[in-house]
Design a protein around this motif. Structure first.
Motif, PDB file in Angstrom:
ATOM      1  N   LEU A   1       0.718  -1.231   0.166  1.00  8.48           N
ATOM      2  CA  LEU A   1       0.328   0.234  -0.595  1.00  8.48           C
ATOM      3  C   LEU A   1       0.835   1.276   0.237  1.00  8.48           C
ATOM      4  O   LEU A   1       1.956   0.840   0.473  1.00  8.48           O
ATOM      5  CB  LEU A   1      -1.060  -0.014   1.497  1.00  8.48           C
ATOM      6  N   PHE A   2       0.598   1.976  -0.592  1.00  9.15           N
ATOM      7  CA  PHE A   2       1.107   3.841  -1.221  1.00  9.15           C
ATOM      8  C   PHE A   2       0.373   4.448  -1.839  1.00  9.15           C
ATOM      9  O   PHE A   2      -1.018   4.519  -1.751  1.00  9.15           O
ATOM     10  CB  PHE A   2       2.820   3.230  -1.630  1.00  9.15           C
ATOM     11  N   HIS A   3       0.679   6.025  -1.184  1.00 10.34           N
ATOM     12  CA  HIS A   3      -0.080   7.035  -1.370  1.00 10.34           C
ATOM     13  C   HIS A   3       0.671   7.758  -2.474  1.00 10.34           C
ATOM     14  O   HIS A   3       2.192   7.628  -2.162  1.00 10.34           O
ATOM     15  CB  HIS A   3      -0.923   7.919  -0.230  1.00 10.34           C
ATOM     16  N   THR A   4       0.446   8.852  -3.171  1.00  8.34           N
ATOM     17  CA  THR A   4       0.892   9.812  -4.077  1.00  8.34           C
ATOM     18  C   THR A   4       0.862  11.156  -3.060  1.00  8.34           C
ATOM     19  O   THR A   4       0.369  10.666  -1.477  1.00  8.34           O
ATOM     20  CB  THR A   4       0.183  10.067  -5.057  1.00  8.34           C
ATOM     21  N   PRO A   5       1.900  11.906  -3.260  1.00 12.48           N
ATOM     22  CA  PRO A   5       1.909  13.366  -2.728  1.00 12.48           C
ATOM     23  C   PRO A   5       0.910  13.585  -2.101  1.00 12.48           C
ATOM     24  O   PRO A   5       0.370  14.522  -1.115  1.00 12.48           O
ATOM     25  CB  PRO A   5       2.702  14.555  -3.017  1.00 12.48           C
ATOM     26  N   ASP A   6      -0.653  13.889  -3.301  1.00 14.99           N
ATOM     27  CA  ASP A   6      -1.465  14.245  -3.426  1.00 14.99           C
ATOM     28  C   ASP A   6      -2.441  13.732  -2.776  1.00 14.99           C
ATOM     29  O   ASP A   6      -3.985  13.841  -1.721  1.00 14.99           O
ATOM     30  CB  ASP A   6      -2.488  14.451  -4.659  1.00 14.99           C
ATOM     31  N   GLY A   7      -1.653  12.518  -1.789  1.00 17.47           N
ATOM     32  CA  GLY A   7      -2.993  11.660  -1.361  1.00 17.47           C
ATOM     33  C   GLY A   7      -3.877  10.504  -1.537  1.00 17.47           C
ATOM     34  O   GLY A   7      -4.419   9.913  -0.940  1.00 17.47           O
TER      35      GLY A   7
ATOM     36  N   TRP B   1      -2.969  -0.841  -8.453  1.00 16.91           N
ATOM     37  CA  TRP B   1      -4.686   0.273  -9.043  1.00 16.91           C
ATOM     38  C   TRP B   1      -4.665   0.672  -7.900  1.00 16.91           C
ATOM     39  O   TRP B   1      -4.081   0.687  -6.489  1.00 16.91           O
ATOM     40  CB  TRP B   1      -5.440  -1.585  -8.174  1.00 16.91           C
ATOM     41  N   ALA B   2      -5.768   1.747  -7.820  1.00 19.17           N
ATOM     42  CA  ALA B   2      -6.066   3.035  -6.943  1.00 19.17           C
ATOM     43  C   ALA B   2      -6.855   2.111  -5.501  1.00 19.17           C
ATOM     44  O   ALA B   2      -8.153   1.092  -6.418  1.00 19.17           O
ATOM     45  CB  ALA B   2      -6.990   4.046  -7.675  1.00 19.17           C
ATOM     46  N   LEU B   3      -6.882   2.623  -5.273  1.00 19.63           N
ATOM     47  CA  LEU B   3      -8.242   1.642  -4.047  1.00 19.63           C
ATOM     48  C   LEU B   3      -9.165   2.110  -4.405  1.00 19.63           C
ATOM     49  O   LEU B   3      -9.973   0.976  -3.634  1.00 19.63           O
ATOM     50  CB  LEU B   3      -8.229   1.706  -2.414  1.00 19.63           C
ATOM     51  N   LYS B   4      -9.703   3.066  -4.638  1.00 18.16           N
ATOM     52  CA  LYS B   4     -11.320   3.021  -5.040  1.00 18.16           C
ATOM     53  C   LYS B   4     -11.466   2.668  -6.545  1.00 18.16           C
ATOM     54  O   LYS B   4     -12.284   2.199  -6.343  1.00 18.16           O
ATOM     55  CB  LYS B   4     -11.473   4.650  -5.187  1.00 18.16           C
ATOM     56  N   SER B   5     -10.513   1.878  -7.430  1.00 15.92           N
ATOM     57  CA  SER B   5     -11.542   1.464  -8.990  1.00 15.92           C
ATOM     58  C   SER B   5     -12.196   0.283  -7.905  1.00 15.92           C
ATOM     59  O   SER B   5     -11.773  -0.915  -7.561  1.00 15.92           O
ATOM     60  CB  SER B   5      -9.533   0.727  -9.223  1.00 15.92           C
ATOM     61  N   SER B   6     -12.815   0.023  -9.317  1.00 14.48           N
ATOM     62  CA  SER B   6     -13.010  -1.457  -9.665  1.00 14.48           C
ATOM     63  C   SER B   6     -12.458  -2.648  -9.417  1.00 14.48           C
ATOM     64  O   SER B   6     -12.373  -3.699  -8.412  1.00 14.48           O
ATOM     65  CB  SER B   6     -14.363  -1.459 -10.703  1.00 14.48           C
ATOM     66  N   GLY B   7     -11.295  -2.476  -9.634  1.00 14.19           N
ATOM     67  CA  GLY B   7     -10.673  -3.499 -10.146  1.00 14.19           C
ATOM     68  C   GLY B   7      -9.773  -3.960  -8.397  1.00 14.19           C
ATOM     69  O   GLY B   7      -9.643  -5.346  -8.329  1.00 14.19           O
ATOM     70  N   PHE B   8      -9.913  -3.501  -7.742  1.00 15.43           N
ATOM     71  CA  PHE B   8      -8.970  -2.959  -6.027  1.00 15.43           C
ATOM     72  C   PHE B   8     -10.657  -3.794  -5.595  1.00 15.43           C
ATOM     73  O   PHE B   8     -10.133  -4.652  -4.642  1.00 15.43           O
ATOM     74  CB  PHE B   8      -8.338  -1.999  -5.962  1.00 15.43           C
ATOM     75  N   LYS B   9     -11.080  -3.071  -6.108  1.00 13.03           N
ATOM     76  CA  LYS B   9     -12.853  -4.081  -5.065  1.00 13.03           C
ATOM     77  C   LYS B   9     -13.055  -4.966  -4.973  1.00 13.03           C
ATOM     78  O   LYS B   9     -13.404  -6.280  -4.503  1.00 13.03           O
ATOM     79  CB  LYS B   9     -14.359  -2.796  -5.320  1.00 13.03           C
ATOM     80  N   ASN B  10     -12.841  -5.524  -6.422  1.00 16.15           N
ATOM     81  CA  ASN B  10     -12.997  -6.649  -6.612  1.00 16.15           C
ATOM     82  C   ASN B  10     -12.200  -7.969  -6.845  1.00 16.15           C
ATOM     83  O   ASN B  10     -12.338  -8.676  -5.786  1.00 16.15           O
ATOM     84  CB  ASN B  10     -13.563  -6.548  -8.335  1.00 16.15           C
TER      85      ASN B  10
END
Length: 91
Positions: A36-42, A57-66
């Protein structure tokens, strides 16, 4: 409605909340097994092993949710409810 009906409804709601919390905790554990990591923008991301390669994948993406849903199902033989998934991703 009697006192017993009220009590039964309160008990049922408490059991549902307990199940949601347990499911959310399990989803958090599954998600934390990835990098897990985040960009400087959060913006939050996860890098996970898919087959023989890694994907980010972005944590908010459907790919990660799936991904979370699939791993949860493999462990429990049922899917997580929407509230548990929301709570886990918010964490």
């Amino acid at each position: 409605m009697s006192e017993f009906d009220d009590l039964n409804q309160m008990n049922a709601k408490a059991e549902k909340n307990k199940k949601n919390e347990y499911s959310a905790m399990r989803l958090i554990r599954i998600g934390s097994e990835s990098e897990l990591f985040h960009t400087p923008d959060g913006d939050a991301y996860a890098t996970i092993l898919v087959g023989n390669h890694y994907e980010t994948w972005a944590l908010k993406s459907s790919g990660f949710k799936n991904y979370l849903r699939q791993k949860f199902y493999c462990e429990t033989k049922c899917g997580p409810n929407a509230q548990a998934l929301y709570d886990a991703l918010a964490t």
